[in-house]
Design a protein around this motif. Sequence first.
Motif, PDB file in Angstrom:
ATOM      1  N   GLU A  93       0.852  -1.188   0.000  1.00  0.00           N
ATOM      2  CA  GLU A  93       0.000   0.000   0.000  1.00  0.00           C
ATOM      3  C   GLU A  93       0.892   1.244   0.000  1.00  0.00           C
ATOM      4  O   GLU A  93       1.794   1.365   0.816  1.00  0.00           O
ATOM      5  CB  GLU A  93      -0.914   0.003   1.237  1.00  0.00           C
ATOM      6  CG  GLU A  93      -1.812   1.211   1.278  1.00  0.00           C
ATOM      7  CD  GLU A  93      -3.049   1.015   2.157  1.00  0.00           C
ATOM      8  OE1 GLU A  93      -3.563  -0.104   2.230  1.00  0.00           O
ATOM      9  OE2 GLU A  93      -3.474   2.006   2.777  1.00  0.00           O
TER      10      GLU A  93
ATOM     11  N   ARG B 203      -2.553   3.248  16.926  1.00  0.00           N
ATOM     12  CA  ARG B 203      -2.426   4.486  16.147  1.00  0.00           C
ATOM     13  C   ARG B 203      -3.503   5.517  16.508  1.00  0.00           C
ATOM     14  O   ARG B 203      -4.668   5.171  16.732  1.00  0.00           O
ATOM     15  CB  ARG B 203      -2.456   4.187  14.655  1.00  0.00           C
ATOM     16  CG  ARG B 203      -1.243   3.391  14.229  1.00  0.00           C
ATOM     17  CD  ARG B 203      -1.319   2.998  12.778  1.00  0.00           C
ATOM     18  NE  ARG B 203      -0.791   4.012  11.872  1.00  0.00           N
ATOM     19  CZ  ARG B 203      -1.412   4.400  10.774  1.00  0.00           C
ATOM     20  NH1 ARG B 203      -2.614   3.957  10.469  1.00  0.00           N
ATOM     21  NH2 ARG B 203      -0.847   5.277   9.975  1.00  0.00           N
TER      22      ARG B 203
ATOM     23  N   GLU C  96       4.178   9.149  -0.355  1.00  0.00           N
ATOM     24  CA  GLU C  96       2.791   9.198  -0.824  1.00  0.00           C
ATOM     25  C   GLU C  96       2.399  10.588  -1.322  1.00  0.00           C
ATOM     26  O   GLU C  96       1.805  10.733  -2.382  1.00  0.00           O
ATOM     27  CB  GLU C  96       1.862   8.760   0.317  1.00  0.00           C
ATOM     28  CG  GLU C  96       0.405   8.858  -0.046  1.00  0.00           C
ATOM     29  CD  GLU C  96      -0.523   8.339   1.044  1.00  0.00           C
ATOM     30  OE1 GLU C  96      -0.029   7.903   2.100  1.00  0.00           O
ATOM     31  OE2 GLU C  96      -1.752   8.385   0.837  1.00  0.00           O
TER      32      GLU C  96
HETATM   33  C1  GCU Z   1      -3.261   7.598   4.380  1.00  0.00           C
HETATM   34  C2  GCU Z   1      -3.027   6.655   3.226  1.00  0.00           C
HETATM   35  C3  GCU Z   1      -3.635   5.309   3.459  1.00  0.00           C
HETATM   36  C4  GCU Z   1      -3.213   4.777   4.811  1.00  0.00           C
HETATM   37  C5  GCU Z   1      -3.528   5.787   5.893  1.00  0.00           C
HETATM   38  C6  GCU Z   1      -3.002   5.368   7.254  1.00  0.00           C
HETATM   39  O1  GCU Z   1      -4.603   7.990   4.423  1.00  0.00           O
HETATM   40  O2  GCU Z   1      -3.549   7.206   2.047  1.00  0.00           O
HETATM   41  O3  GCU Z   1      -3.209   4.432   2.431  1.00  0.00           O
HETATM   42  O4  GCU Z   1      -3.834   3.584   5.079  1.00  0.00           O
HETATM   43  O5  GCU Z   1      -2.932   7.000   5.587  1.00  0.00           O
HETATM   44  O6  GCU Z   1      -1.980   5.910   7.661  1.00  0.00           O
HETATM   45  O7  GCU Z   1      -3.576   4.519   7.910  1.00  0.00           O
END
Ligand code: GCU
Length: 640
Positions: free
Chosen positions: A132, A306, A380
């Motif tokens: 991801e 988190r 990102e």
């Molecule tokens: C961002 C990102 C996601 C990720 C998320 C996270 O939004 O685009 O891909 O899962 O952060 O940190 O959980």
Amino acid sequence: MTIHPAWLPPSTFHFLTGKRFLIDSDHPLAGTVREELLRAGCGPAAPGTSADLTFTVVPSTTLSSPSIGVGDGDGFTLTGSGVEADGPRGLIYGLFELARGGLPGRYEPAFTRRMIDHWDNVDVHPVMGQVERGYSGGSIFWKDGVFLGSSPDGLKRIRTYARLLAAAGINAVTVNNVNVHRTEARLLTDRRGEVAVIADQFRRYGIVTHLSVNFAAPVILGDLPTADPLDPRVQQWWAATSAQLVSDIADFGGYLVKADSEGQPGPFTYGRSHAEGANMLAAALTSRLVPSLGALRTPGPVVHWRAFVYDHRQDWRDRTTDRARAAYDHFAPLDGLFADNVIVQVKHGPIDFQPREPLSPVLTAMPRTRLAVELQATQEYTGQQRHVCYLAPMWSEVLAQVDGEMATVANTGDDIYWTGHPLAQANLYAAGRLAWNPDPIAVLDEWIDLTFPRAPSRLRSILHELMDTSLLTYEQYTAPLGVGFMVRPGHHYGPDVDGYEYTPWGTYHFADRDGVGVDRTSATGTAFAAQYPHTWYESPATCPDELLLFFHHVPYTHVLHSGTTVIQHIYDTHFEGATRVESMRDLWRSAAALVDPDLHARVAARLDEQVRSATEWRDQINAYFHRKSGIPDAHGRRIH
Ligand code: GCU
């Protein structure tokens, strides 16, 4: 093609060749140091003869078992004739410091746990792929659902990676994505053998392995009708599952959890708090190890929970909900309620890894909670490893304001350069090294020295010119003055000024014909500014220019502290940023004879793309604001 050695080329320890060494420890990590020295052409000193280099562990902190608590003994002293380590891991760090030409003296990291978080999936996700937000090919752990550590080559690659991370000062890794899908949930149970194999490789370099888990695992894996953290069957399920994991991986690091966030399950489903959810997992992880809560202070598995929790189904018409507020609103009231082995992991900014954000107020609002600051090496929102963007200057500003632990989202994959863009290796290197050396430019120098041994001074200065201020350049040609986003929804690459403006994601810029920016003041806005212990952000008079639009909605004619109007600043920085990228491309072309041709070609191709992309950013942003405001550029440059 062979895999690029990054900052550990074959010549790394050549200056040690021929030296006689003595290692005064039988810890497995001392074995790793020994292997490294033998590989470098050193030999053990014969009994009774004196050694050129000695590696010792100060006896009081020697650990006899291979299980090492985080931060135990990471520090060391270079004595001039070797390494005197606080613990076995310090031997490894001492060895790599020798390779950097470290001077005699004391070395200690400012952060105890220095973790890399992989967002790797086991299966290929239909939208997000194998990794991801990964821009470096596939995962080094899994490919199309198959574990790569089952093959000798796959295993070797993981070990090589572990060695690179150790040389960068990293001591913990989470192996899988925080969005834990169905297959990945099984890494906890019937696929945990794969985690154990990875952990065996990392352990050789003093790195502890962690796992992302799905809060609803008891349900997803089919055993229970609920994942309610207060249900005894759920507690029992997690305790039994965790006990098996800990018995297979004696030094298991613990769980990383994304709960009640962007569709992930969490305690809210059951009317429970995040503290109740996290503490249940924390107790499950330690129940096998210790009989009572009193023993939780000893090093052992932890829960990284988190704080990235917000409403991703916001109505864009609703001006009272503010995504920036969410983490603080959810977590600050829970300060003091988390178990000792819970670490609340907080993104460094209040929104989401934008090139410019204020420090998240959560990081200074929870004095009675263990915190980790989360950084993002995978680019990102900073050019996706197609753009040169050295992130360490921003990270070091963040790290100077916090303490505790650090976790950085990985930018690595199965690409031959590890990071897609060869220069993005420096971000991975810095993700560990900034804890030991807070100066981002000095860390870049270290990286250059190691990665391009005997680099001519011309190459060194080209790399500095390309990289030192590359984040500022990126900021210049993308969203202005801290307002953020303006990226293409979904994949987040390239400009789309209104792409997120009428979506549920809570990332808006509110540009109209008169002005732009988000009013987060207490007087007229969302009052996010009041989450800080100071009032600087409440007024444009005290808000730094670069964060103005994060906190204020102002007219285009508002005059910045720099003396320029907001609209003219937008035009100026966008023209300047795109021009700077063109000079970066030309400069790199001039380095053709100074570096390996393949590496040169890879960087050159990406700089071509960066020029294209920066031009597109410049033209879309300038055209957008010109059309909105009707105000011409004071210098009469072409706006489309
Ligand atoms: C961002 C990102 C996601 C990720 C998320 C996270 O939004 O685009 O891909 O899962 O952060 O940190 O959980």
